[in-house]
Enzyme design. Structure first.
Site, PDB file in Angstrom:
ATOM      1  N   GLU A   1       1.806 -16.899 -43.047  1.00 26.74           N
ATOM      2  CA  GLU A   1       0.161 -16.816 -42.148  1.00 26.74           C
ATOM      3  C   GLU A   1      -0.795 -16.452 -43.107  1.00 26.74           C
ATOM      4  O   GLU A   1      -1.918 -16.563 -42.994  1.00 26.74           O
ATOM      5  CB  GLU A   1       0.983 -16.089 -41.281  1.00 26.74           C
TER       6      GLU A   1
ATOM      7  N   CYS B   1       9.645 -25.247 -35.131  1.00 26.41           N
ATOM      8  CA  CYS B   1       9.748 -24.114 -34.397  1.00 26.41           C
ATOM      9  C   CYS B   1      11.171 -24.024 -33.810  1.00 26.41           C
ATOM     10  O   CYS B   1      11.527 -24.161 -33.256  1.00 26.41           O
ATOM     11  CB  CYS B   1       8.384 -23.381 -33.991  1.00 26.41           C
ATOM     12  N   ASN B   2      11.927 -23.360 -35.069  1.00 26.42           N
ATOM     13  CA  ASN B   2      13.494 -23.191 -34.487  1.00 26.42           C
ATOM     14  C   ASN B   2      13.033 -22.266 -33.330  1.00 26.42           C
ATOM     15  O   ASN B   2      14.158 -21.568 -32.521  1.00 26.42           O
ATOM     16  CB  ASN B   2      13.742 -21.966 -35.511  1.00 26.42           C
ATOM     17  N   THR B   3      12.071 -21.301 -33.444  1.00 25.86           N
ATOM     18  CA  THR B   3      11.928 -20.106 -32.727  1.00 25.86           C
ATOM     19  C   THR B   3      11.583 -20.518 -30.904  1.00 25.86           C
ATOM     20  O   THR B   3      12.566 -19.961 -30.249  1.00 25.86           O
ATOM     21  CB  THR B   3      11.184 -19.019 -32.823  1.00 25.86           C
TER      22      THR B   3
ATOM     23  N   ASP C   1       4.278 -25.086 -34.069  1.00 24.52           N
ATOM     24  CA  ASP C   1       4.896 -24.076 -34.336  1.00 24.52           C
ATOM     25  C   ASP C   1       4.137 -22.893 -34.113  1.00 24.52           C
ATOM     26  O   ASP C   1       2.740 -23.152 -33.723  1.00 24.52           O
ATOM     27  CB  ASP C   1       5.288 -24.128 -35.676  1.00 24.52           C
ATOM     28  N   SER C   2       4.327 -21.753 -34.328  1.00 24.37           N
ATOM     29  CA  SER C   2       3.552 -20.955 -33.502  1.00 24.37           C
ATOM     30  C   SER C   2       2.204 -20.632 -34.944  1.00 24.37           C
ATOM     31  O   SER C   2       1.665 -20.166 -34.335  1.00 24.37           O
ATOM     32  CB  SER C   2       4.168 -19.391 -34.034  1.00 24.37           C
TER      33      SER C   2
ATOM     34  N   TYR D   1       5.909 -15.726 -33.322  1.00 22.15           N
ATOM     35  CA  TYR D   1       6.863 -15.906 -31.610  1.00 22.15           C
ATOM     36  C   TYR D   1       7.798 -14.865 -32.317  1.00 22.15           C
ATOM     37  O   TYR D   1       8.609 -14.752 -31.154  1.00 22.15           O
ATOM     38  CB  TYR D   1       6.860 -16.788 -31.878  1.00 22.15           C
ATOM     39  N   GLY D   2       8.093 -14.877 -33.490  1.00 17.75           N
ATOM     40  CA  GLY D   2       9.709 -14.388 -33.596  1.00 17.75           C
ATOM     41  C   GLY D   2       9.932 -12.762 -33.284  1.00 17.75           C
ATOM     42  O   GLY D   2      11.523 -12.457 -32.950  1.00 17.75           O
TER      43      GLY D   2
ATOM     44  N   CYS E   1      14.007 -21.010 -40.527  1.00 16.11           N
ATOM     45  CA  CYS E   1      12.490 -20.483 -39.976  1.00 16.11           C
ATOM     46  C   CYS E   1      11.744 -21.623 -40.673  1.00 16.11           C
ATOM     47  O   CYS E   1      11.575 -21.733 -41.857  1.00 16.11           O
ATOM     48  CB  CYS E   1      12.013 -19.435 -39.960  1.00 16.11           C
ATOM     49  N   THR E   2      10.916 -22.673 -40.151  1.00 14.81           N
ATOM     50  CA  THR E   2       9.863 -23.645 -40.308  1.00 14.81           C
ATOM     51  C   THR E   2       8.878 -22.820 -41.583  1.00 14.81           C
ATOM     52  O   THR E   2       8.386 -23.971 -42.634  1.00 14.81           O
ATOM     53  CB  THR E   2       9.364 -24.201 -39.585  1.00 14.81           C
ATOM     54  N   HIS E   3       8.569 -21.354 -41.826  1.00 13.00           N
ATOM     55  CA  HIS E   3       8.094 -20.719 -42.395  1.00 13.00           C
ATOM     56  C   HIS E   3       8.712 -20.908 -43.592  1.00 13.00           C
ATOM     57  O   HIS E   3       7.338 -20.999 -45.111  1.00 13.00           O
ATOM     58  CB  HIS E   3       7.548 -19.639 -42.106  1.00 13.00           C
TER      59      HIS E   3
END
Ligand code: DGL
Length: 265
Positions: free
Chosen positions: A152, A74-76, A11-12, A43-44, A184-186
């Site tokens: 983050e 990560c969807n992005t 992921d980012s 990344y978004g 979004c996985t966050h």
């Protein structure tokens, strides 16, 4: 391919840990390698080419370990790079996209809200999803700049995170959304906060479990599920500061972990 090889997940940043958690539950004896591209997150708000370059470099690192499959948690990154990853790498690649289809099937009010990054909601993949399912429900799209940064920073519940999130969630509720897609996985790490705003009647859709089941199916089909008896292990890398990542990943993974520095890729 050796079926005792690990599975690579990236992921980012730390968002993909929400997917790793579901993979760990689904596949308890698989070894898992996780890469957080923290030095390049989020990344978004980046260009698609940048995300594609990073995703290819990280996938190459994972393939070199080697791994038997890759999960793009990560969807992005999926929206910007999945086609390129599938074209370049000869391992199964399981990737995320906002769970619009299950949400459309679930809604009773006929209105669903999608929370995702700016890059995801402006991607062709996402526009295709809207075209495919837009006739079956009113899909309200909400980009959420700034939210990934809060996760983050390990800040899942401060007043600042709450007030940022309120700006994204309340308009969806006001429009009658009874189903919210965590695109979004966050965002699953913010689910308790979202739940406190939306109430128990609203359904939150986190595709992590479905992705873990899909990974199992893919590995099973090609005879690549691990047959070992011991529990699987996890190894973590970051492109950012290993010290900061150790603290944050240990917080979110709810266990003390070691985090290595990702070689320059
Ligand atoms: N976890 C990533 C996703 O699912 C976050 C993207 C970002 O870094 O902005 O989209």
């Amino acid at each position: 391919m050796n079926r005792l090889l690990p599975i690579g997940v990236f992921d980012s940043g730390v968002g993909g840990l929400s997917v790793l958690r579901d993979i760990r539950k689904e596949l308890c004896n698989e070894d898992l390698l996780y890469v957080a591209d923290s030095n390049h997150a989020p990344y978004g708000d980046k260009e698609a080419e940048y995300i594609e370059t990073r995703s290819v470099a990280i996938a190459q690192f994972l393939v070199d370990q080697p791994v038997k499959a890759i999960v793009v948690a990560c969807n992005t990154a999926t929206s910007a790079a999945v086609a390129q990853l599938r074209a370049r790498f000869n391992v199964p690649i399981v990737a995320m996209e906002p769970a619009v289809k299950p949400a459309v099937e679930k809604t009773k009010s006929g209105v669903i809200g999608v929370l995702a990054t700016c890059r995801t909601v402006s991607s062709d993949n996402f526009l295709n999803l809207l075209t495919r399912f837009g006739d079956n429900a009113d899909i309200v799209v909400q980009p959420c700049p700034g939210l990934v940064e809060q996760v983050e920073a390990g800040d899942l519940s401060s007043d600042m995170t709450r007030s940022l999130l309120e700006k994204f969630v309340f308009p969806l509720l006001e429009k009658g959304a009874d189903t919210l897609v965590l695109g979004c996985t966050h965002y699953p790490f913010l689910a308790p906060l979202i739940r406190s705003m939306a109430g128990i009647e609203v359904t939150l859709i986190d595709p992590g479990e479905a992705i873990a089941r899909e990974l199992r199916r893919r590995l099973e089909t090609i005879g690549q599920l691990s047959h070992r008896e011991r529990l699987g292990t996890e190894q973590f890398w970051t492109s950012g500061s290993p010290k900061n990542a150790k603290e944050l990943i240990s917080q979110l993974w709810e266990t003390d972990v070691e985090v290595g520095r990702l070689p320059e890729v």
